[in-house]
Design an enzyme around this catalytic site. Sequence first.
Site, PDB file in Angstrom:
ATOM      1  N   HIS A 467       0.836  -1.203   0.000  1.00 28.82           N
ATOM      2  CA  HIS A 467       0.000   0.000   0.000  1.00 28.82           C
ATOM      3  C   HIS A 467       0.877   1.261   0.000  1.00 28.82           C
ATOM      4  O   HIS A 467       0.728   2.142  -0.849  1.00 28.82           O
ATOM      5  CB  HIS A 467      -0.906  -0.023   1.240  1.00 28.82           C
ATOM      6  CG  HIS A 467      -1.802   1.167   1.375  1.00 28.82           C
ATOM      7  ND1 HIS A 467      -3.129   1.127   1.049  1.00 28.82           N
ATOM      8  CD2 HIS A 467      -1.561   2.436   1.806  1.00 28.82           C
ATOM      9  CE1 HIS A 467      -3.676   2.324   1.259  1.00 28.82           C
ATOM     10  NE2 HIS A 467      -2.736   3.135   1.726  1.00 28.82           N
ATOM     11  N   GLU A 468       1.804   1.313   0.956  1.00 29.86           N
ATOM     12  CA  GLU A 468       2.667   2.498   1.045  1.00 29.86           C
ATOM     13  C   GLU A 468       3.583   2.612  -0.180  1.00 29.86           C
ATOM     14  O   GLU A 468       3.898   3.707  -0.637  1.00 29.86           O
ATOM     15  CB  GLU A 468       3.483   2.475   2.347  1.00 29.86           C
ATOM     16  CG  GLU A 468       2.649   2.520   3.617  1.00 29.86           C
ATOM     17  CD  GLU A 468       1.618   3.649   3.644  1.00 29.86           C
ATOM     18  OE1 GLU A 468       1.839   4.701   3.008  1.00 29.86           O
ATOM     19  OE2 GLU A 468       0.566   3.473   4.287  1.00 29.86           O
ATOM     20  N   HIS A 471       1.732   4.380  -2.887  1.00 34.44           N
ATOM     21  CA  HIS A 471       1.851   5.838  -2.712  1.00 34.44           C
ATOM     22  C   HIS A 471       3.235   6.286  -3.196  1.00 34.44           C
ATOM     23  O   HIS A 471       3.385   7.324  -3.835  1.00 34.44           O
ATOM     24  CB  HIS A 471       1.716   6.218  -1.235  1.00 34.44           C
ATOM     25  CG  HIS A 471       0.324   6.269  -0.716  1.00 34.44           C
ATOM     26  ND1 HIS A 471      -0.684   6.963  -1.351  1.00 34.44           N
ATOM     27  CD2 HIS A 471      -0.233   5.741   0.421  1.00 34.44           C
ATOM     28  CE1 HIS A 471      -1.800   6.853  -0.623  1.00 34.44           C
ATOM     29  NE2 HIS A 471      -1.556   6.117   0.436  1.00 34.44           N
ATOM     30  N   HIS A 474       3.480   6.638  -6.856  1.00 35.79           N
ATOM     31  CA  HIS A 474       2.770   7.852  -7.276  1.00 35.79           C
ATOM     32  C   HIS A 474       3.723   9.059  -7.183  1.00 35.79           C
ATOM     33  O   HIS A 474       3.708   9.948  -8.037  1.00 35.79           O
ATOM     34  CB  HIS A 474       1.555   8.054  -6.359  1.00 35.79           C
ATOM     35  CG  HIS A 474       0.486   8.929  -6.936  1.00 35.79           C
ATOM     36  ND1 HIS A 474      -0.633   9.280  -6.216  1.00 35.79           N
ATOM     37  CD2 HIS A 474       0.347   9.539  -8.134  1.00 35.79           C
ATOM     38  CE1 HIS A 474      -1.417  10.056  -6.960  1.00 35.79           C
ATOM     39  NE2 HIS A 474      -0.837  10.233  -8.125  1.00 35.79           N
TER      40      HIS A 474
END
Length: 675
Positions: A467-468, A471, A474
């Site tokens: 998940h991190e 990010h 991104h």
Amino acid sequence: MKILTQHFNTKYDTAPFSQIKLEDYKPSFIENIASAKAEIDAIVNNPQSPTFANTIEVLDFSGNALDRLSSIFFNLNSAETSDEMQKIAQEVSPLLTEFSNDITLNSDLFKRVKSVFEQKESLTLMPEQATLLDKKFKNFSRNGALLSDDKKIRLREIDTELAKLKLTYGENVLAETNNYELIITEETDLKGLPEGTIEAAKSLANSKNTEGWIFTLDFPSYIPFVTYADNRELRKEIAIAAGKKAFKNNEYDNQENVLKIAKLRYERANLLGYETHSHFVLEERMAQNPDKVKSFLNDLLVKAKPAAEREFAELTAYAKELDGIDHLEKWDGAYYSEKLKQKLFNLDDEKLKPYFQLEKVLNGAFTIAQKLYGISFTEIFDIDKYHTEVTTYEVKDENNQLVAIFYADFFPRKGKRNGAWMTSFKSQYIKDGINERPHISNVCNFTKPTETKPSLLTFNEVTTLFHEFGHGLHGMLANTTYPSLSGTSVYWDFVELPSQIMENWCYEPEALALFANHYQTGEIIPQEFVEKIKESASFQEGLATLRQISFGLLDMAFHSNNPNGITDVKAFEKAVFENTTLYPDVAENCMSVSFSHIFQGGYSSGYYSYKWAEVLDADAFAYFQEKGIFDKEVATKFKENVLSKGGTEQPMVLYKRFRGQEPSPDALLKRAGLI
């Protein structure tokens, strides 16, 4: 001091952590604020007529040294803080708030911005430029530029007070987390706990010259304890301790801070002409207004609650059958859920953990990124770190060009807040023909290696890492001209799409084969385990969804109404949770006082966005599944239309360009087993 007020003379312009002294920060903030003010004055005093280039563009690139200093300081205040650093934060936060207000309330500067904004139709702007112009104008109008002078003064007072209150709130939660220890001296009280958890607790006790085993409220210690400890009384003790953080009427109590923050946010919104804080926030979100958010959450509630009630009844019956327990309490939930999950799927974290060695999982995330987006990660040892546990990587593309610098910081320690997050030490932007590449960091709290074992992750921690890292991608793959539109600078209910979509690869056999090897034997995770992971993915999804909805509704209750009538935080929270709660209430506990996402972080009126982004991610991943989870064409579309574009265009425009259509919630409901 000079080190923090100029361009860094380091490899890749990385932060020179080892050269920074605590006493350098405050003077550097003062100097960098003065330099940034001079840049603003130069825009205001420009004798030429306002243009996009000499006003909007220059404004976006102003204050670069101050932005970098702020990112370094506040990132370390989360990951490597101290009492002294927290004191500096309390001193510099009002200075930064005042400076920010000096810009947005500068009427001469606003005149120039407004002048360009009013020419908008006659200017030939690229989409990114049009977005920037719109954003700059709104940044002024939404922060008081149109207010009368007396109201501008009040706005400044509110912003200064809010900045301090949010810091104090977070410091109180951290202090309460650090101040609690459960010391166990009888070995029988450890029954049920995994070997690695026991070893970590022993190691912590040894480091503090204490007999026995120490368990704390840090997640790698707390979560295994409430999930596996057979001793119900001790589970109760630590669960109540976690639930009453900052709710003890002591010096770290946050009840007053919660009320002050909610009321000041409401007053601020009213001052700016908005009905509530939520109306103000949601104007700049995909969801647009509080009614749409509430209807989104309540529609989900209708679909999730029957499933949650069935699951709760099943769990209650199971606890009764197993241990004769008549009433399930909050400290029983994780324990019996884990036992039931093992019974239904014959799968538990202790069986899975040996296949998820931290270093291998991280390399798996790197390999997946390389297959999808053509980037490679190489550990480097010649740039500064802020702690010895941090690892640093050079990220390059297929032409061996630098894409980003990546910092990974994975273990709990005293000066680090709980949880997991992505942040950046330097933004990406293009200036004077040079594409400045970003410096991105992932911070988590996983179990440390012990003398006998490497760091082994639970499956939940594997999805957290992915998940991190989503990010992180991104941020790393950002490719925009302007710093304020780069990377994760997107609408808050869109920002979770890149992170949540990455979690999907954790459930795919083809992806798991890349990193899920037994740390001792090297054996790839057995296919039956993979199938069970997929099968169990929607286990108790109704309960999990109900929990997320309850948090979203609590957030909206504080922020989409007038909070001035709230006098008792606990009573207010209890009333909000009435329709979403299945466990009996615990009188000593209160969630709002440690709900850092909304009272310290940036999620106020935005907690719903986790669920909102799940709709996007399930729909987007369904596209990958149609074509193949490593399909280059779909990955390139996602990279070019979502990951690299930042906030340069409206999120739905970008999403439709990637997907060819608006997202449908069916993919999420199907994945969650709710339809």
